[in-house]
Design a protein around this motif. Structure first.
Motif: not given
Length: 130
Positions: A88-92
């Motif tokens: 989630v952190e990466t895609i955000a």
């Protein structure tokens, strides 16, 4: 009087890892965020709860909703939770680039769509937001 010698604050190795390849800055995880090592006398669930931001009980319930999963250890639940957080952190972060190009601070669905379309790592997500 004894002289105090300060150790250099910069690591001895450059930005290359030990294999000689460049590390992806998104993959760099601090020791605090990494998988916890068992400490003597510390229960594993307590140490997992501090390091995971997602509710482990809910993740365990989601895992057990799969008919192929009968048992889910605390370590496996923690690993899934941590992997989810990092995903989630990466895609955000990647979607934020597109929001900033549109001079916005808030992520919108179109930013996620743009990130999914532009980045090969997210190719498996194409068509999921439709």
């Amino acid at each position: 009087m004894a002289a105090v010698v300060a150790a250099p604050a910069v690591p001895a190795e450059s930005e290359l890892d030990r294999s000689g390849t460049e590390e992806d800055p998104r993959e760099a995880v601090s020791e605090e965020e990494g998988c916890p090592q068992q400490q003597a006398g510390a229960p594993s669930s307590a140490s997992h709860n501090r390091l995971a931001k997602l509710p482990l009980a809910r993740i365990k319930a989601l895992m057990k909703a799969d008919p192929d999963v009968t048992l889910a250890s605390q370590d496996s639940v923690f690993a899934i939770a941590k992997a989810t957080e990092l995903f989630v952190e990466t895609i955000a972060k990647d979607a934020l680039v597109y929001a900033q190009q549109g001079k916005r601070k808030t992520l919108q669905r179109k930013d996620l769509d743009n990130a999914i379309d532009a980045i090969d790592e997210f190719a498996f997500l194409e068509g999921t937001l439709d």
